[in-house]
Design a protein around this motif. Structure first.
Motif, mmCIF file in Angstrom:
data_model
loop_
_atom_site.group_PDB
_atom_site.id
_atom_site.type_symbol
_atom_site.label_atom_id
_atom_site.label_comp_id
_atom_site.label_asym_id
_atom_site.label_seq_id
_atom_site.Cartn_x
_atom_site.Cartn_y
_atom_site.Cartn_z
ATOM 1 N N PHE A 246 -0.767 24.143 2.232
ATOM 2 C CA PHE A 246 -1.878 24.344 3.162
ATOM 3 C C PHE A 246 -2.479 22.957 3.460
ATOM 4 O O PHE A 246 -1.753 22.085 3.906
ATOM 5 N N ASP A 247 -3.760 22.746 3.170
ATOM 6 C CA ASP A 247 -4.359 21.464 3.544
ATOM 7 C C ASP A 247 -4.414 20.466 2.394
ATOM 8 O O ASP A 247 -4.895 19.349 2.566
ATOM 9 N N ALA B 200 2.864 31.219 1.606
ATOM 10 C CA ALA B 200 2.196 29.911 1.576
ATOM 11 C C ALA B 200 2.778 29.028 2.681
ATOM 12 O O ALA B 200 3.937 29.181 3.069
ATOM 13 N N LEU B 201 1.954 28.107 3.146
ATOM 14 C CA LEU B 201 2.397 27.158 4.174
ATOM 15 C C LEU B 201 2.525 25.765 3.559
ATOM 16 O O LEU B 201 1.540 25.183 3.115
#
Lengths: 514, 106
Positions: B79-80, B100-101
């Protein structure tokens, strides 16, 4: 003196004035239920929270009766089928601008025609379930219109199926193929809503707000590229479409006038359905700017004319009287008008190995047109990428995405859109519901998801379905076979069966192929 | 807000973690490479070591770009956040869950 009874009997009946005929054939056929109460007869008109105090307040601006309706439609059908016959008999397909034009029509029959059928089904439901006889009759006419549109589109486009790939299994494809889940899921969303939300979603947001953006590009594209049958179909549907637009506008005004409490509910639906329909129109944007050998106008220009001027400038100031504001997130749509079509065609170009149409990298002349239409974005952002594609293709390659894309949970378009104001940054939005992560492509889709997460968690996302083993098997050929895509329907246009056949039919001194 | 319906509106999520058993879905985004329209989606065993995931899954997809150099893959994020922990750890141990990314630069 004898009474001339026979003579009197053969005298034609008095012709009633239109208004009276309309009253007798619509409202006069209605009755008050005797052995059930109204709530039992019309069980679906209360739970959405919309309040209707007087169903007779619904004005039908057309005053159409069944006999008049069928008379008009028969006339229009006769004219259309005469054009279809003439085009087929004279090998009219050979006078198209180019075989690649038909990629737009493949997208149309796979993506739009099944929606006509879905609309037919659901307007038939409204014709049963709305409480007033006037809106029921208007819904019945629209239901028959939509069925007719579905049929005439099939007949219009079937001629191309004899000569070109990608036209053969559109109905099956609509239910299965990844890019077609975008229009399919939109209609499924509308059809699983209540009757009033359906009116706002399809009659108002789809048929009124965005219809010019969704349909005019296909019909003008047909006209510019020598496709007489599709253009004639468009004309044949035009008077129906204007009736549908009027129904959409009548519906929203009727609902707004009935009760002040309806206003926030309607505003919410406008906010949702503008964005849903707008996101689906992204496919049309890609088609307009990249698939027409002779382009009509750019997406940007069409958006400015048909949406910003006509709707934001014309319609919404009128609706302000009722307390209705322009759609939430409309500014995001405006902010991305220089980017939308490029990002969507990129998706189609990346994945046309798994589509029932072909794509190609724009050539120099096409890029010059795009640069002219998009002075603030094309040369800066998109030309360098297409040039890389051209270089790879000059070396004998062709970039396809060797995998499956991440999809938006709501619009189901691959997550290719960028942040408003930053075309270098993909827009990722993330929500958590019941401890599960959900991804959306924009503030608009995230807002829609979070408004009704219980609905969107059920989405049939084509990529996830492939990974769940529900789409024919784990390999690309397995999935394509399950989609109904045949060798040559898909991939790169240059060197495709369509392109090779077209070249053979148009080569000098070679008349054997025709 | 919940869905307005004439009955109790309660349905399971289509792609909830349990549907995938010992596997899960993971998305990977190649930051700053516009040759790819979007992030890719993979189905992978939760216990697969991260390094194996990269070589067995990611490399094949990233090679869609003929300029891809596996040695240049860097700056992994979940994510980030910066992805921290050794590449020999499994996806699960690194906190990379269902849907999840991940993203990287190259």
């Amino acid at each position: 003196m004898s009474v001339p009874t026979k003579k009197a009997a053969s005298k034609p009946a008095r012709k009633l004035p239109l208004k009276e005929r309309y009253a007798l054939l619509t409202r006069d056929l209605d009755w008050e239920p005797g052995y059930v109460d109204r709530e039992q007869l019309f069980p679906h008109t209360r739970y959405e929270g919309i309040k209707i105090h007087d169903w007779d307040g619904w004005q039908d601006p057309f005053r159409l009766t069944v006999d008049a309706y069928y008379k008009y439609q028969v006339e229009k059908d006769k004219r259309l089928y005469a054009v279809l016959d003439g085009f087929a008999q004279s090998q009219g397909h050979l006078s198209l601008s180019d075989a690649s034009y038909l990629n737009a029509i493949k997208l149309f029959i796979q993506g739009v025609t099944p929606l006509e059928y879905a609309a037919h089904r659901h307007f038939a439901y409204l014709a049963r379930h709305l409480e007033g006889p006037a809106p029921r009759f208007a819904a019945l006419c629209q239901s028959v219109d939509e069925l007719r549109h579905c049929q005439t589109q099939i007949h219009t486009i079937s001629n191309y199926n004899k000569y070109y790939g990608g036209f053969h299994s559109w109905s099956k494809m609509h239910d299965r193929v990844w890019y077609l889940s975008v229009p399919k899921s939109l209609f499924d969303d509308a059809m699983t809503a209540g009757p009033f939300e359906f009116l706002i979603s399809i009659s108002f947001s789809f048929e009124y707000l965005l219809t010019n953006l969704l349909f005019v590009p296909f019909m003008s594209g047909a006209s510019f590229n020598g496709d007489m049958p599709t253009m004639s179909f468009g004309f044949s549907a035009q008077s129906d479409e204007s009736r549908h637009m009027t129904l959409g506008l009548e519906a929203i005004k009727f609902l707004l006038e009935q009760d002040e409490g309806n206003v926030p509910i309607i505003q919410d639906w406008i906010d949702k359905w503008f964005w849903r329909a707008y996101r689906m129109s992204a496919l049309v944007a890609g088609m307009m700017d990249y698939m027409l050998p002779k382009p009509v106008m750019s997406w940007r220009e069409a958006f400015e004319l048909y949406f910003e001027e006509q709707m934001l400038g014309g319609l919404f100031p009128d609706l302000e009287y009722y307390g209705i504001q322009p759609p939430r997130h409309v500014n995001d749509a405006i902010a991305e008008k220089d980017h939308l079509s490029h990002q969507v065609y990129k998706i189609l170009h990346n994945f046309s190995f798994a589509a029932a149409f072909t794509t190609k990298t724009p050539d120099e002349a096409h890029m010059a047109w795009l640069a002219e239409q998009y002075p603030d974005s094309f040369d800066q952002v998109y030309r360098p990428v297409w040039e890389k594609h051209r270089k790879i293709e000059a070396d004998g390659g062709r970039v396809f995405f060797q995998g499956l894309p991440q999809l938006c949970q709501v619009c189901q378009v691959p997550m290719a859109f960028t942040e408003p104001g930053n075309s270098a940054q993909i827009s990722f939005r993330r929500s958590t519901f019941r401890d599960e992560t959900f991804h959306t492509c924009s503030d608009g889709c995230q807002w829609i998801f979070e408004r009704e997460p219980e609905k969107y968690v059920q989405a049939w996302l084509p990529v996830h379905q492939i990974y769940r083993g529900n789409c024919g098997g784990p390999t690309v050929p397995d999935v394509l076979a399950w989609y109904g895509i045949q060798e040559g329907d898909n991939g790169e246009y240059t060197g495709s069966p369509d392109q090779l056949a077209w070249a053979a039919w148009h080569s000098d001194g070679d008349d054997k192929a025709v | 807000m919940t869905v307005k319906a004439l009955y109790d509106y309660e349905f399971p999520s289509a792609d909830r973690a349990e549907v995938f058993g010992d596997d899960q879905l993971v998305y990977v985004h190649w930051r700053g490479n516009p040759l790819f329209c979007s992030a890719a989606c993979f189905r992978v065993p939760k216990n697969m070591p991260f390094a194996e995931f990269v070589t067995s899954m990611l490399h094949g997809w990233a090679a869609s770009d003929p300029d891809f150099d596996p040695a240049s893959v860097t700056d992994w994020r979940l994510f980030d956040e910066q992805l921290s922990g050794g590449q020999d750890k499994s996806l699960a141990d690194l906190g990379i869950g269902h849907k999840a990314l991940l993203s990287f630069a190259a």
